[in-house]
Design an enzyme around this catalytic site. Sequence first.
Site, mmCIF file in Angstrom:
data_model
loop_
_atom_site.group_PDB
_atom_site.id
_atom_site.type_symbol
_atom_site.label_atom_id
_atom_site.label_comp_id
_atom_site.label_asym_id
_atom_site.label_seq_id
_atom_site.Cartn_x
_atom_site.Cartn_y
_atom_site.Cartn_z
ATOM 1 N N ASP A 277 20.326 -17.701 60.301
ATOM 2 C CA ASP A 277 21.556 -17.023 60.689
ATOM 3 C C ASP A 277 22.465 -16.953 59.470
ATOM 4 O OD1 ASP A 277 22.890 -15.827 63.042
ATOM 5 O OD2 ASP A 277 24.493 -17.115 62.301
ATOM 6 N N HIS B 123 21.824 -16.963 48.537
ATOM 7 C CA HIS B 123 22.129 -17.982 49.550
ATOM 8 C C HIS B 123 20.861 -18.337 50.321
ATOM 9 C CE1 HIS B 123 22.571 -13.951 51.153
ATOM 10 N NE2 HIS B 123 22.510 -14.392 52.402
ATOM 11 N N LYS C 283 17.368 -11.172 42.493
ATOM 12 C CA LYS C 283 18.312 -11.628 43.525
ATOM 13 C C LYS C 283 18.088 -13.101 43.861
ATOM 14 C CE LYS C 283 19.766 -10.935 48.302
ATOM 15 N NZ LYS C 283 19.591 -10.192 49.545
HETATM 16 P P1 ITT Z 1 18.227 -11.760 63.041
HETATM 17 O O1 ITT Z 1 17.390 -11.014 64.015
HETATM 18 O O2 ITT Z 1 17.452 -12.717 62.183
HETATM 19 O O3 ITT Z 1 19.451 -12.382 63.645
HETATM 20 P P2 ITT Z 1 20.195 -10.086 61.621
HETATM 21 O O4 ITT Z 1 20.083 -9.061 60.539
HETATM 22 O O5 ITT Z 1 20.932 -9.707 62.876
HETATM 23 O O6 ITT Z 1 18.719 -10.622 61.977
HETATM 24 P P3 ITT Z 1 22.162 -12.121 61.076
HETATM 25 O O7 ITT Z 1 22.652 -12.224 62.462
HETATM 26 O O8 ITT Z 1 21.912 -13.390 60.343
HETATM 27 O O9 ITT Z 1 20.790 -11.351 60.955
HETATM 28 O O10 ITT Z 1 23.142 -11.104 60.374
HETATM 29 C C1 ITT Z 1 23.644 -11.239 59.141
HETATM 30 C C2 ITT Z 1 23.976 -9.889 58.551
HETATM 31 O O11 ITT Z 1 24.575 -10.182 57.284
HETATM 32 C C3 ITT Z 1 22.754 -9.019 58.250
HETATM 33 O O12 ITT Z 1 22.445 -8.133 59.270
HETATM 34 C C4 ITT Z 1 23.210 -8.283 56.981
HETATM 35 O O13 ITT Z 1 23.969 -7.154 57.300
HETATM 36 C C5 ITT Z 1 24.093 -9.306 56.304
HETATM 37 N N1 ITT Z 1 23.314 -10.085 55.320
HETATM 38 C C6 ITT Z 1 22.788 -11.322 55.442
HETATM 39 N N2 ITT Z 1 22.120 -11.704 54.351
HETATM 40 C C7 ITT Z 1 22.217 -10.665 53.501
HETATM 41 C C8 ITT Z 1 21.738 -10.425 52.204
HETATM 42 O O14 ITT Z 1 20.979 -11.293 51.544
HETATM 43 N N3 ITT Z 1 22.023 -9.260 51.654
HETATM 44 C C9 ITT Z 1 22.763 -8.336 52.275
HETATM 45 N N4 ITT Z 1 23.268 -8.470 53.493
HETATM 46 C C10 ITT Z 1 22.998 -9.639 54.112
#
Ligand code: ITT
Length: 196
Positions: A71, A174, A169
Amino acid sequence: MGQTKIKDIYFASSNSNKYLEIEPILRQYGIVSHFAKMSLQEIQSESVQQIAEAKCTNAFDYLQKPVIIEDDGFYLSSLKGFPGQYSSFVYKTLGNQGILKLMQNRADRKAYFLSVIAYGDGHTFKIFSGKTRGMISKLATDGGWGFDPIFVPENTIKTYGELSLLNRKSFYSHRHKSIEKFSKWYIKKRLRYRNR
Ligand code: ITT
């Protein structure tokens, strides 16, 4: 070598971009992983840990296999941490141009990404996190996915997007930090089982 009691692990997510970044890191540690594409229930909570725990339980209940989920949150300092837990929704609705607009004329462009990895196998549950601080760029660049084109991590002048294009990257990410912590813990756990 004795027979391992811990099977390969699954990475459950609706987002294959995450798995594409995670898999090579797991592989470097000798961990074989599989992608389980699925939408995971996201509970409403201020706590990333609680959300990750609920997502992991949800994935394990469905797969009945050792599983990790991730997450993420994206936190903008001058917007009091927004979009934080709502990053996925905000990306889909406002997008990068929307964020750049919100940041117009703001002196404080600090931001950070937080990755929380949760592992569950029905007996053990464990959480690992990784944080990368940086800034919001003035313009969106090419490369990457999600907020990659507008996030410049500390110690470089390139966005995650530009770094992705250069295959760099992961030096800043993170996600790399949290998955590395997980991998170190997991291979130790696996050795403990093997030695029993
Ligand atoms: P899950 O099904 O795993 O939940 P998700 O994409 O909805 O997939 P998250 O709820 O963790 O995942 O959402 C975090 C959002 O933050 C993700 O959709 C991206 O838009 C953004 N994000 C997270 N990590 C990123 C990264 O490395 N680079 C760019 N955007 C990122």
